[in-house]
Enzyme design. Structure first.
Site, short mmCIF file in Angstrom:
data_model
loop_
_atom_site.label_atom_id
_atom_site.label_comp_id
_atom_site.label_asym_id
_atom_site.label_seq_id
_atom_site.Cartn_x
_atom_site.Cartn_y
_atom_site.Cartn_z
N ASP A 264 32.53 39.20 41.58
CA ASP A 264 33.84 38.60 41.36
C ASP A 264 34.25 38.82 39.90
O ASP A 264 34.19 39.94 39.41
CB ASP A 264 33.79 37.12 41.77
N TYR A 371 42.27 33.52 34.50
CA TYR A 371 43.41 34.12 35.21
C TYR A 371 44.64 34.19 34.31
O TYR A 371 45.41 35.15 34.36
CB TYR A 371 43.72 33.32 36.47
N HIS A 424 33.22 37.72 50.91
CA HIS A 424 33.23 37.76 49.45
C HIS A 424 31.94 37.17 48.87
O HIS A 424 31.53 37.52 47.77
CB HIS A 424 34.43 36.96 48.94
#
Length: 453
Positions: A264, A371, A424
């Site tokens: 990730d 982010y 994931h």
């Protein structure tokens, strides 16, 4: 009514406990697009085919698989994982020759015991001494960590293993990082990087297998996570700064060169380091993490991926994401893990540990700042020179399988292994399989390096 107000719809959906991904999709505000996305996702899953590359050491892979398939009755997952990796280690060390492997694989565990007592163990930096399958089966209950002592040829000589995990605070690049280390200081270093919203514990089951093949292991809580420092400025989470943290950590641990394994966001950081600092990264393994130079372009040309990534836009809002992610005991964050993974991928203890980490002061804000700093990132398209393994779970709810192919284009010496039934969170769902793949890759590359010297 085709359009839905952006913020109101997202906030309502997230507050009701719906997944981050679903809320992000709704933020696209186009119902017909969402319908197409859902249909396309089904088609993608059906069309994905397992494309596992041939093992560099097929003997190890076959033997580990044999142990996993034939000798797991009555064992818990943790005990099974221990047993498979112990036998994986003994084979990789050259402890058995072919006839002994066949005998052990056929179920004659007395052979294993006999060999461990009579065969001198090959000593190697970073490699713990062998344990037997039978001794594991005698254990009353498996522990979450591997044993901290090992048997020598003298059964009364119990020495403390160098593989004991140690927790420390390391100053690196202007921030204090909580780091878990294990292994001999003289062994080659591998750094494992977690992603959102995890901590170092994402990799805790991978420590022993890596020690067993001769590596020193370091797993940090990356900045903003867990017990590591949490700067308040968004600029403190720019990709270059995150990469500097890892390089500074390696330097603090005395390693000029190192291997990287990332998942990730940890994978995105690892990609960037490998491209930016080619002289420092010897090997690179990536689990479900897009190459930072390919993500935006791929999303803009693939509307399904753009819809899947819409939650990133929501995270840019001030304060609201923090409030929603923290509500109801971090219910939304817990759901983002459990609803997008296979059942039992995250047990209650791990989720509880993660919740403790999310409860740290400024933790949620700092995690979201990764982010928020994306717009300031300057991804590099420089080819990655280090040997690279990409392991990709095709059932990822947030990242399309095509991103793996795009990432491979940036590798001078890359290989792609698709896990058809992996999500994931494949490193939690299939730790035996994934650790075998990673160890196989690192062992092969280590041997290639020795032969070239």
């Amino acid at each position: 009514m085709d359009k839905i107000p952006h913020l109101a719809a997202v906030a309502a959906l997230m507050a009701s406990g719906t997944s981050v991904l679903a809320a992000g999709k709704l933020a696209c505000a186009d119902k017909s697009l969402l319908k197409n996305v859902a249909e396309a996702n089904v088609a993608e899953v059906e069309s994905c085919k397992l494309a596992v590359g041939k093992s560099a050491n097929t003997g190890i892979r076959k033997f580990a698989q044999l142990m996993a398939d034939d000798h797991s009755n009555g064992l818990t997952d943790d005990a099974k994982h221990k047993a498979v990796m112990v036998e994986f280690k003994t084979l990789s060390d050259g402890l058995f020759d072919n006839r002994y492997v066949k005998q052990a694989g056929a179920g004659d565990h007395e052979v294993t015991e006999r060999l461990l007592k009579k065969t001198p163990l090959r000593q190697r930096v970073g490699t713990p001494q062998g344990l037997s399958w039978a001794s594991l089966r005698r254990s009353p209950e498996p522990s979450s960590c591997w044993p901290s002592t090992a048997w020598s040829e003298n059964e009364h000589d119990h020495t403390e293993r160098s593989g004991r995990m140690e927790h420390s605070q390391v100053s690196a690049n202007g921030v204090v990082l909580h780091v878990v280390t294990a292994g001999h200081e003289g062994a080659p270093l591998v750094i494992l990087l977690h992603g959102f919203p995890e901590t170092w514990q994402a990799w805790q089951r991978y420590v022993e297998p890596l020690l067993a093949i001769g590596w020193r292991v370091a797993i940090p809580d990356q900045r903003g996570y867990g017990k590591s420092g949490k700067p308040t400025s968004v600029r403190a989470y720019v990709l270059d700064v995150l990469a500097d943290d890892v390089c500074a950590l390696a330097t603090a641990l005395g390693a000029e060169k190192f291997a990287l394994i990332g998942h990730d966001w940890g994978g995105i950081v690892a990609w960037h380091i490998a491209a930016r600092n080619p002289g420092r990264v010897e090997r690179l393994a990536i689990l479900n993490a897009p190459h930072p130079a390919s993500l935006l372009g791929f999303a803009l040309t693939h509307p399904f991926q753009l819809a899947r990534s819409a939650y990133v836009g929501f995270f840019q809002l001030p304060l609201v994401p923090e409030a929603l992610l923290s509500a109801n005991g971090f219910a939304l964050l817990r759901a983002s893990l459990t609803r997008t993974s296979k059942s039992d991928a995250f047990d209650a203890k791990l989720l509880g540990d993660y919740q403790d980490a999310w409860s740290e002061p400024r933790a949620i804000m700092s995690m979201l700042n990764w982010y928020r700093a994306m717009a300031m990132a300057r991804p590099l398209s420089t080819p990655v020179e280090a040997p690279t393994l990409i392991v990709w779970g095709n059932l990822d709810a947030a990242l399309e399988p095509g991103l793996a192919d795009e990432a491979l284009k940036y590798c001078a010496r890359g290989s792609l292994c698709r896990v058809e039934d992996g999500t994931h969170w494949l490193h939690h769902e299939q730790p035996v399989r994934i650790s075998a793949q990673l160890c196989d890759f690192l062992m092969h590359e280590m041997q290639s390096t020795k032969e070239s010297q």
